[in-house]
Design a protein around this motif. Sequence first.
Motif, PDB file in Angstrom:
ATOM      1  N   GLU A 340       0.973  -1.154  -0.175  1.00 17.26           N
ATOM      2  CA  GLU A 340      -0.052  -0.172  -0.157  1.00 17.26           C
ATOM      3  C   GLU A 340       0.972   1.220   0.046  1.00 17.26           C
ATOM      4  N   THR A 341       2.265   1.259   0.469  1.00 12.70           N
ATOM      5  CA  THR A 341       2.917   2.470   0.545  1.00 12.70           C
ATOM      6  C   THR A 341       4.222   2.418  -0.227  1.00 12.70           C
ATOM      7  N   GLY A 359       6.616   8.995   2.361  1.00 13.53           N
ATOM      8  CA  GLY A 359       5.703   7.678   2.244  1.00 13.53           C
ATOM      9  C   GLY A 359       4.555   8.143   1.453  1.00 13.53           C
ATOM     10  N   LEU A 360       4.406   7.431   0.114  1.00  9.52           N
ATOM     11  CA  LEU A 360       3.410   7.782  -0.949  1.00  9.52           C
ATOM     12  C   LEU A 360       2.382   6.591  -1.005  1.00  9.52           C
ATOM     13  N   THR A 361       1.299   6.915  -1.181  1.00 12.22           N
ATOM     14  CA  THR A 361       0.112   6.015  -1.446  1.00 12.22           C
ATOM     15  C   THR A 361       0.422   5.322  -2.784  1.00 12.22           C
ATOM     16  N   THR A 364      -2.244   6.247  -5.892  1.00 11.07           N
ATOM     17  CA  THR A 364      -2.465   7.471  -6.158  1.00 11.07           C
ATOM     18  C   THR A 364      -1.224   8.472  -6.192  1.00 11.07           C
ATOM     19  N   ALA A 366      -0.078  10.128  -3.538  1.00 12.14           N
ATOM     20  CA  ALA A 366      -0.066  11.279  -2.631  1.00 12.14           C
ATOM     21  C   ALA A 366       0.715  10.824  -1.364  1.00 12.14           C
ATOM     22  N   GLU A 367       1.092  12.088  -0.834  1.00  9.27           N
ATOM     23  CA  GLU A 367       1.978  11.751   0.578  1.00  9.27           C
ATOM     24  C   GLU A 367       1.239  11.490   1.516  1.00  9.27           C
ATOM     25  N   ARG A 368       1.646  10.497   2.320  1.00 10.75           N
ATOM     26  CA  ARG A 368       1.088  10.438   3.424  1.00 10.75           C
ATOM     27  C   ARG A 368       1.981  10.530   4.789  1.00 10.75           C
ATOM     28  N   TRP A 369       3.131  10.414   4.898  1.00 12.99           N
ATOM     29  CA  TRP A 369       3.963  10.879   5.888  1.00 12.99           C
ATOM     30  C   TRP A 369       5.382  11.008   5.501  1.00 12.99           C
ATOM     31  N   SER A 370       6.035  11.838   6.321  1.00 16.10           N
ATOM     32  CA  SER A 370       7.540  12.055   6.079  1.00 16.10           C
ATOM     33  C   SER A 370       8.039  11.954   7.404  1.00 16.10           C
TER      34      SER A 370
END
Length: 524
Positions: A340-341, A359-361, A364, A366-370
């Motif tokens: 998933e990531t 971390g990207l999805t 999509t 999209a950025e999830r965390w850094s």
Amino acid sequence: MNLSRSAARPAGRFAVRPVIRGTGLVAVVAGIAAVVTGLALPWTLSGSRHPDGVTIAGIVFLGPLLSGLCVAYARTEPRRFRLTAAVAAVAGLAATLVAIGLARLVEPSAGVGLGGPVTVAGAAALTLGWLLAAIGGPGALPGSARPWLTVAATVVVLAVVAGFAVDYAREGRFVDATTAGDPPTAAGDQTWPLPYVGVQLVGVHDQLAIVRAEDGVRAVWLASGAIAWRYLRSDLPTQTAGLVDGPAGGTVVVVFGTDDGVLVTALDAGSGQVRFTARYQAGKMASVHGAGRTVVLAGSGIGAGDLLGIDATAGTLLWRWTPARNGGPCDVTDLATTAETVAVALRCRAQGVDDVAVGLTATTGAERWSWHTIQRSPTELRIYATGDGFVTVTGASPAAPSTWTRTPAPSATATMLPAPWPSQPPAASCSTPSPAASAPTSPPSTSAPAPSSGTSGCRASAPTSPSPPPPPPTRPTSCGAARTAASASSAPAPRTAAPPRTARSPARPAARRSPWPPPPPTPS
């Protein structure tokens, strides 16, 4: 009876010729349309380039324009129809040769666009149509539906052949591909190890070892070492390849470099059959990763470019992510994925060195965390996938500490003793060497030596420090020379020269002159 016989001959004769004549007319019309369309389409995939205006004008004149003039002239002069058709066929052949020569000038690395092959196919169809018209001769077109069905079937066959020709001109002539058969039952005469020209072991799938070379990938049977399948290209070099576990099973994703991007080909890992081939605008790719139903392509180092997320089944572009922070681009130092990531390790330099993991999805982009870290060593940030999470590694690996070698102090002579600290009062502490160690020019004294005092000619040491041992005979000190001279007269005796140092002797600082005056002479 003669009339019926004469009527039967024309009926039999015109039963075939109207079909030939109708097929030729349809081919001419389709050829004119294909030439015009091909000249309008881009001839290269990189930059969408077209031929120059003079070449386009020449092809248009020899093909569509001259064919239109021949049609108009044939309607006014039916008796010269065959001659007119022959002239138009020769002109179409000239247009075909010009288009072929121009299409061959397209660099394969730039990508062969549809324009060149379609123009060649159109000019060839136009030439064939005029040849069929010349064979059919002047006359009426078919008047019933059955002959037109024959014409339509013939045209469809010609269109299919033209489609295969266009595909071969664009891709087929550069590709050497085979698929896998049944696995070998015995090892045969080949034994491991076997030499294969390869630069990367992509992975092992079932009974196959997949190896990437500069020209493509090959799958080798582990039992015998024979080639199971291959996919090679003569026009583009490979950049990287990866074995991912997609929805359809094991998939080998091969990335070829082009002038303005990459060409990605997905192959079935077991059979080598092509699943999809697509081009993308991107920089040089260094790795291929699988994240669920997404194939992630990433560069590495400085100027890594965008990350691409591609559908593992259809090859459609799902997302594009640019590694940048604080208004400047970042270097991609590592990448790891889960289902998933997608975790990307970056080194950004827009506002100082900043190592960050993002971390990207997977679906999509999209950025999830850094996660940021302060890197105090040149070692770049590394990241590894473990289960549903990630592990980051920062800093350098443990190594042997640096050893600072300090030369030990020599024998405790007066010249090598450290100077007293300012907070401690000096105390006299000096030993008188034997007369043998004195200067040879000074005569021995019979009087008793003067007691040591704070005004002695020796360097003072700390009160708690013991008296230094006497120096060896081969190394007379300035302290001994000064005491011997003081026993003989009030004038200080000249100092003896220091012995020469050998290569193994440690370097010693020069003797410093005592800051105290010499002691008064002893009365005889």
